[in-house]
Design a protein around this motif. Structure first.
Motif, short mmCIF file in Angstrom:
data_model
loop_
_atom_site.label_atom_id
_atom_site.label_comp_id
_atom_site.label_asym_id
_atom_site.label_seq_id
_atom_site.Cartn_x
_atom_site.Cartn_y
_atom_site.Cartn_z
N TRP A 146 -11.83 3.61 -3.07
CA TRP A 146 -11.99 3.67 -1.69
C TRP A 146 -12.46 4.87 -0.76
CZ3 TRP A 146 -10.06 -1.06 0.37
CH2 TRP A 146 -9.48 -1.84 -0.71
N SER B 264 -9.71 7.53 -2.79
CA SER B 264 -9.43 7.44 -4.32
C SER B 264 -10.42 6.66 -5.03
CB SER B 264 -7.88 6.78 -4.29
OG SER B 264 -7.24 6.60 -5.45
N ILE C 118 -3.59 4.25 -6.46
CA ILE C 118 -4.55 3.52 -6.95
C ILE C 118 -4.19 2.80 -8.16
CG2 ILE C 118 -6.24 5.02 -7.99
CD1 ILE C 118 -8.68 3.33 -6.56
N LEU D 101 -4.85 -0.45 -3.25
CA LEU D 101 -4.58 0.88 -2.98
C LEU D 101 -3.19 0.78 -2.39
CD1 LEU D 101 -5.55 3.85 -2.66
CD2 LEU D 101 -6.25 2.96 -0.28
#
Length: 119
Positions: free
Chosen positions: A36, A49, A70, A81
């Motif tokens: 992400w 992450s 995560i 997430l």
């Protein structure tokens, strides 16, 4: 072609939690890692992450360490997430990413999901 479909964004109060999901689909694609990024208005895109698909090794940006987690579901080709202790500065559009070639960066991006943290 790989498609990444995000879900789970929304409006939450400071201190609250949200869980983002990102499902990957397409014809015969490989996954080296998924993760992400986020981008707030007027700010640069920021790494949040990532998780390595083969061994589950996870990485976090400094601003979310200890608050975000995560995880992945291999069978569902989905990455999650979990965001806890959310702060107003976490407000951003969150983008799911996928790296299909080792060492080549993230070559697939989702459309983004809005997360707004406000009282």
């Amino acid at each position: 072609q790989v498609q990444l479909v995000e879900s789970g964004g929304g409006l939450v109060q400071p201190g609250g939690s949200l869980r983002l999901s990102c499902a990957a689909s397409g014809r015969s694609f490989s996954r080296v890692a998924m993760g992400w990024f986020r981008q707030a208005p007027g700010k640069e895109r920021e790494f949040v992450s990532s998780i390595r698909w083969n061994d589950g090794a996870a990485y976090y940006g400094d601003s979310v360490k200890g608050r975000f987690t995560i995880s992945r579901d291999n069978a569902k080709n989905t990455v999650y997430l979990q965001m806890n202790s959310l702060k107003p500065e976490d407000t951003a559009v969150y983008y799911c990413v996928l790296a299909s070639v080792d060492g080549a960066g993230y070559d697939h991006w989702g459309q983004g999901t809005q997360v707004t943290v406000t009282s």
